[in-house]
Design an enzyme around this catalytic site. Structure first.
Site, short mmCIF file in Angstrom:
data_model
loop_
_atom_site.label_atom_id
_atom_site.label_comp_id
_atom_site.label_asym_id
_atom_site.label_seq_id
_atom_site.Cartn_x
_atom_site.Cartn_y
_atom_site.Cartn_z
N GLY A 12 0.68 -1.22 -0.29
CA GLY A 12 -0.13 0.02 0.16
C GLY A 12 0.86 1.10 -0.23
N VAL A 13 2.01 1.01 -0.44
CA VAL A 13 2.91 2.56 -0.29
C VAL A 13 2.99 3.07 -1.64
CG1 VAL A 13 4.41 1.63 1.65
CG2 VAL A 13 4.86 0.97 -0.75
N GLY A 14 2.49 2.43 -2.65
CA GLY A 14 2.42 3.24 -4.06
C GLY A 14 3.22 2.63 -5.11
N THR A 16 2.74 0.22 -7.17
CA THR A 16 1.67 0.17 -8.47
C THR A 16 1.62 1.51 -9.06
OG1 THR A 16 0.89 -1.69 -7.73
CG2 THR A 16 -0.30 -0.73 -9.63
N VAL A 17 1.52 2.63 -8.61
CA VAL A 17 1.36 3.81 -9.11
C VAL A 17 2.67 4.41 -9.64
CG1 VAL A 17 0.99 6.39 -8.75
CG2 VAL A 17 -0.78 4.55 -7.61
N LYS A 37 4.32 -8.83 -12.81
CA LYS A 37 3.86 -8.77 -11.21
C LYS A 37 4.02 -10.24 -10.92
CE LYS A 37 1.94 -7.33 -7.44
NZ LYS A 37 2.38 -6.31 -6.72
N THR A 41 -0.96 -10.83 -4.48
CA THR A 41 -1.74 -11.63 -3.39
C THR A 41 -2.73 -10.82 -2.69
OG1 THR A 41 -0.22 -10.64 -1.57
CG2 THR A 41 0.47 -12.77 -2.41
N ASP A 50 -2.91 -5.31 -9.51
CA ASP A 50 -2.07 -4.30 -9.78
C ASP A 50 -1.92 -4.04 -11.24
OD1 ASP A 50 -1.77 -3.80 -7.23
OD2 ASP A 50 -0.01 -4.78 -6.92
N GLY A 110 7.17 -6.08 -7.37
CA GLY A 110 7.11 -6.75 -6.09
C GLY A 110 5.87 -6.85 -5.36
#
Length: 162
Positions: A12-14, A16-17, A37, A41, A50, A110
């Site tokens: 959740g830290v970003g 993917t963005v 990817k 999970t 993602d 990751g």
């Protein structure tokens, strides 16, 4: 091989963005870009993951999700709990190598952080980056523990010569 491994200090830290932003920049400059990817999970069948977000944000269609598990756990644990074989580090590195042979850039995003276990033998994303000889980009998000988590991640990278 031109690969970049994107990791973070956690979920959740970003990542993917950031992966999408780098991919979009390269794609807009007419570079052949693939996004991988290794394991997703916490996303069940039919749910968007993602790679779907990267595809939607960038228009890159060369995206590869190699494994998907519904439990939000480390990939090796999620695979075992779902009764599936975990992603194998050597197979993963070979697949990324094949992709890299015909792409300008392969972005590898990751799951979780750098030392999350991917296969039954305990291989991590750091191990994959070492095999690929790829630089690692660490994504963080401001919050409680950010400095410590980032320092630990950077120390783990340095310890492995990454």
């Amino acid at each position: 091989m031109t690969a970049l491994v994107v990791t973070g200090t956690g979920t959740g830290v970003g990542k993917t963005v950031v992966t999408a932003a780098i991919g979009a920049l390269a794609h807009d400059r007419h570079h052949a870009v693939a996004v991988v990817k290794p394991a997703q999970t916490g996303v069940g069948p039919g749910e968007l993951g993602d790679v779907d977000l990267v595809r939607d944000l960038t228009g890159i269609t060369d995206v590869h999700e190699l494994a998907r598990y519904p439990d939000p756990l480390a990939p090796a644990t999620a695979a075992r709990r779902s009764g599936h074989r975990a992603v194998d580090l050597d197979e993963l590195a070979a697949r990324i190598g094949t992709l890299a042979d015909s792409r300008d850039l392969v972005l590898v995003e990751g799951a979780g952080g750098l030392l999350v276990r991917y296969d039954a033998g305990g291989a991590t994303l750091a191990d994959l980056a070492r095999v690929l000889r790829a630089p690692v980009l660490v994504v963080t998000a401001a919050g409680l523990g950010t400095l410590n988590d980032t320092a630990l991640t950077l120390e783990a990278l340095a310890h492995r010569g990454l």
